[in-house]
Scaffold this active site. Structure first.
Site, PDB file in Angstrom:
ATOM      1  N   SER A  78      12.141  36.778 -10.179  1.00 24.32           N
ATOM      2  CA  SER A  78      12.988  36.221 -11.064  1.00 24.32           C
ATOM      3  C   SER A  78      13.697  37.399 -11.895  1.00 24.32           C
ATOM      4  O   SER A  78      13.068  38.508 -12.097  1.00 24.32           O
ATOM      5  CB  SER A  78      12.428  35.194 -12.046  1.00 24.32           C
ATOM      6  OG  SER A  78      13.111  35.000 -13.264  1.00 24.32           O
ATOM      7  N   TYR A 126       5.252  34.179 -18.109  1.00 26.00           N
ATOM      8  CA  TYR A 126       5.823  34.170 -16.596  1.00 26.00           C
ATOM      9  C   TYR A 126       6.453  35.469 -16.078  1.00 26.00           C
ATOM     10  O   TYR A 126       6.312  35.941 -15.124  1.00 26.00           O
ATOM     11  CB  TYR A 126       6.833  33.264 -16.875  1.00 26.00           C
ATOM     12  CG  TYR A 126       7.611  32.898 -15.622  1.00 26.00           C
ATOM     13  CD1 TYR A 126       7.217  32.097 -14.429  1.00 26.00           C
ATOM     14  CD2 TYR A 126       8.953  33.176 -15.309  1.00 26.00           C
ATOM     15  CE1 TYR A 126       7.784  31.735 -13.153  1.00 26.00           C
ATOM     16  CE2 TYR A 126       9.797  32.897 -14.290  1.00 26.00           C
ATOM     17  CZ  TYR A 126       8.978  32.144 -13.508  1.00 26.00           C
ATOM     18  OH  TYR A 126       9.796  31.749 -11.954  1.00 26.00           O
TER      19      TYR A 126
END
Length: 317
Positions: free
Chosen positions: A170, A182
């Site tokens: 990501s 994350y």
């Protein structure tokens, strides 16, 4: 002497770019008779990729956390001629990974094992002190160690058939806006990929990273946040530091980001397919909006102090 050095370097870069363009212009891979294992196929990108690869002619092994769930059932409805198999695969369990490998070996098509797509992942929101140690361990096990676990298990097959490994990362690997847990796991998996990519070159194995921007509305990896639930999970020490109004502001901020996510999943699926089928795949596929790419560029070029000011301003708004 040093003044003349840039010219040979520029010529070398030009030759590399021309060679890459020539390789990418070659005929794409023939999918028939090649197997691909995808993790995290219950929903989102993994689910869509399994359907796309099956239609292209690959033999697809779709790993699902809930093989009896709606996502797995939809995949089973598409399973024609035995080329799409749904299997139970929790990437945090060694036994599931071993069973998946045994299943793949039993049903390996004539051209062998071509690709491993490490797609399984989870997401959440919260400042560092809001999250328990158990949650940190869970995220590390799924997003980081899960990908490493499946990679190590299938590496001998990938070396044998000179295949591809695709990792789902990501753009959050470059910066964090309220979801440091994350971001941490994605940054770690990218470094693992960078080392693996160099090590696998001598075996003819290609390693690719997919870096999507905000596709929260497409994948549903992160549902909207409830400030009340966040508040109720905080320890008394954290409640003494953060007011309930602050938690509500943070939740509203993050929910606004989720609501802006792209709904065009095909952009990411196209990149994943290219990573598996192109004669010269890219090391990184950044699939993001222009402003997201610009933010990544700023992160890469600006001093940390400048980047901290920019992100702090964004969080304050």
């Amino acid at each position: 002497m040093w003044a003349a050095a840039p010219l040979p370097l520029l010529l070398l870069l030009l030759l590399l770019l021309l060679a890459r363009r020539w390789r990418r212009g070659a005929a794409p891979l023939e999918p028939a008779g090649r197997a691909v294992l995808i993790t995290g196929c219950d929903s989102g990108f993994g689910h869509l990729l399994a359907l796309r690869l099956h239609r292209l002619g690959f033999t697809v092994f779709a790993g699902c956390l809930c093989p009896g769930g709606p996502g797995a059932r939809r995949l089973q409805q598409e399973a024609g001629a035995g080329r799409l198999r749904v299997l139970t695969l929790d990437v945090t369990r060694d036994r599931d990974v071993r069973d998946a490998k045994e299943l793949v070996l039993r049903h390996l098509p004539e051209r062998g094992f071509w690709g491993l797509v490490n797609n399984a992942g989870i997401s959440t929101f919260g400042e560092t002190g809001w999250l328990s140690m158990e949650k940190y361990e869970r995220f590390a096990d799924v997003n980081l160690l899960g990908s490493i676990r499946t990679t190590l298990a299938f590496l001998p097959l990938l070396r044998k058939y000179k295949g591809r490994i695709v990792f789902m990362s990501s753009i959050i690997a470059y910066f964090a806006l309220g979801n440091g847990i994350y971001s941490m796991t994605k940054a770690a998996i990218e470094k693992f990929c960078d080392a693996l990519r160099l090590e696998m070159k001598k075996f003819g194995v290609q390693v690719c990273i997919i870096q999507p921007g905000n596709y929260a509305r497409s994948t549903k990896i992160q549902p909207p946040l409830s400030a009340e639930e966040i508040w109720n999970e905080l320890s008394e020490e954290e409640k003494a530091v953060y007011s309930k109004e602050y938690v509500e502001e943070r939740a509203n901020f993050f929910n606004s980001i989720l609501s802006e996510g792209s709904t065009n999943s095909n952009e990411v699926i196209d990149a994943m397919v290219d990573a598996l089928t192109s004669p010269a795949p890219k090391a990184r596929y950044m699939v993001a909006k222009l402003k997201e790419k610009a933010l990544v560029l700023v992160c890469a070029l600006c001093p940390t102090a400048v980047m901290d000011c920019i992100l702090s301003y964004a969080l304050s708004k």
